[in-house]
Each structure stands twice: as C-alpha cells, then as structure tokens.
Motif scaffolding. Sequence first.
Motif, PDB file in Angstrom:
ATOM      1  N   LYS A 107       0.857  -1.183   0.000  1.00  0.00           N
ATOM      2  CA  LYS A 107       0.000   0.000   0.000  1.00  0.00           C
ATOM      3  C   LYS A 107       0.892   1.233   0.000  1.00  0.00           C
ATOM      4  CE  LYS A 107      -3.591  -0.272   2.861  1.00  0.00           C
ATOM      5  NZ  LYS A 107      -4.333  -0.466   4.127  1.00  0.00           N
ATOM      6  N   VAL A 118      -5.427  -4.822   3.097  1.00  0.00           N
ATOM      7  CA  VAL A 118      -6.342  -4.185   2.149  1.00  0.00           C
ATOM      8  C   VAL A 118      -7.755  -4.498   2.643  1.00  0.00           C
ATOM      9  CG1 VAL A 118      -7.171  -4.145  -0.225  1.00  0.00           C
ATOM     10  CG2 VAL A 118      -4.721  -4.386   0.235  1.00  0.00           C
ATOM     11  N   SER A 120     -11.085  -5.713   3.113  1.00  0.00           N
ATOM     12  CA  SER A 120     -11.738  -6.778   2.352  1.00  0.00           C
ATOM     13  C   SER A 120     -12.759  -7.478   3.238  1.00  0.00           C
ATOM     14  CB  SER A 120     -10.718  -7.817   1.885  1.00  0.00           C
ATOM     15  OG  SER A 120      -9.674  -7.224   1.160  1.00  0.00           O
ATOM     16  N   ARG A 135     -13.165  -6.985  -2.259  1.00  0.00           N
ATOM     17  CA  ARG A 135     -11.775  -6.579  -2.032  1.00  0.00           C
ATOM     18  C   ARG A 135     -11.629  -5.095  -2.355  1.00  0.00           C
ATOM     19  NH1 ARG A 135      -8.162 -10.779  -1.321  1.00  0.00           N
ATOM     20  NH2 ARG A 135      -9.073 -12.833  -1.607  1.00  0.00           N
ATOM     21  N   GLY A 136     -10.703  -4.439  -1.680  1.00  0.00           N
ATOM     22  CA  GLY A 136     -10.512  -3.006  -1.903  1.00  0.00           C
ATOM     23  C   GLY A 136     -11.768  -2.225  -1.569  1.00  0.00           C
TER      24      GLY A 136
END
Length: 153
Positions: A107, A118, A120, A135-136
């Motif tokens: 990151k 991250v 998620s 995700r993200g």
Amino acid sequence: MPEIGKKLPPLKGLTGDGRELKLASLKGQWVVVYFYPKDSTPGCTTEAKDFRDLHPDFRKRNAEIIGVSRDSQKSHANFIAKQQLPFSLVSDPDEDWCRAFDVIHEKVLYGKRHMGIVRSTFLINPDGKLASEWRGVKVAGHAQAVLDAIPAS
C-alpha cells in the motif's frame, strides 16, 4: 487465496475478550469475515459502527460477523468497548488469517510504501464455503451491501 464455492482452511485466533474463535465452529450459519487495517482509525471505526448498527439485521439472517486485523487483543478489547461492538474481533499478529484470505498487499500512504491489510470482506455460507468476496472495499454502504448478499430467512 480462497475461491468462491470452496471450503476455507481451519483458522483459529484469539478475540479481544481472550476467547479462542475457530472459524469451523461457526458452520451452520452465515459468517461475515471483514478485514480492516487498524483499530480506532477513522475509516475502520466507521466500518465497525456500520456493521454494529446492522448487527440485529445480520442476526435475523443467521449471520455472525467477525472483524480481523493485526492489532493486539488489548487494542481490540478497547475498540469493542469504546464503539460498543456486539461481535468479535480476532487479533491476527502472525497474519495467519490475513495470509489465508490474501489481504496483505503493498500500500502507499503519504507517498511511502508499506505492506498492510487491504480492506476486504468475505461471506461464508452455512456449509463453510466461500460465497462472496469484496476486495478493496470503500466503507460507505459496504455493510448494507454485505447484508443484502445474505438471503432472508
């Protein structure tokens, strides 16, 4: 990395209140496992509060919520108390859960690169198989989107 429709590995970890939580012990209900970077930071606090506020609706759909970060049990206990969270937070300092779900990635923060979680979320069906993943994640509206993915009983 987990695959939709596949069973997850037998993970276990300690929660903020010192209990051992085994993912396999939650079979028979829907399980939401959400990963977040750090207790008591603005985005993570908002996300936890969103899941907290929708917790009764998740319970109506026979769903358990588990938050996971690399923070200590003590940090989790403080975060749970301060935000009045009605669900468990798993402390994952060795990154066993993070690696199993493949959520540790490079990151960039203020131009500096580092390895971090991250944001998620994973939805596990009552048979213990991965049903959905996000995700993200962007926090706004996310908890509701996860709730909407669980069939009403």
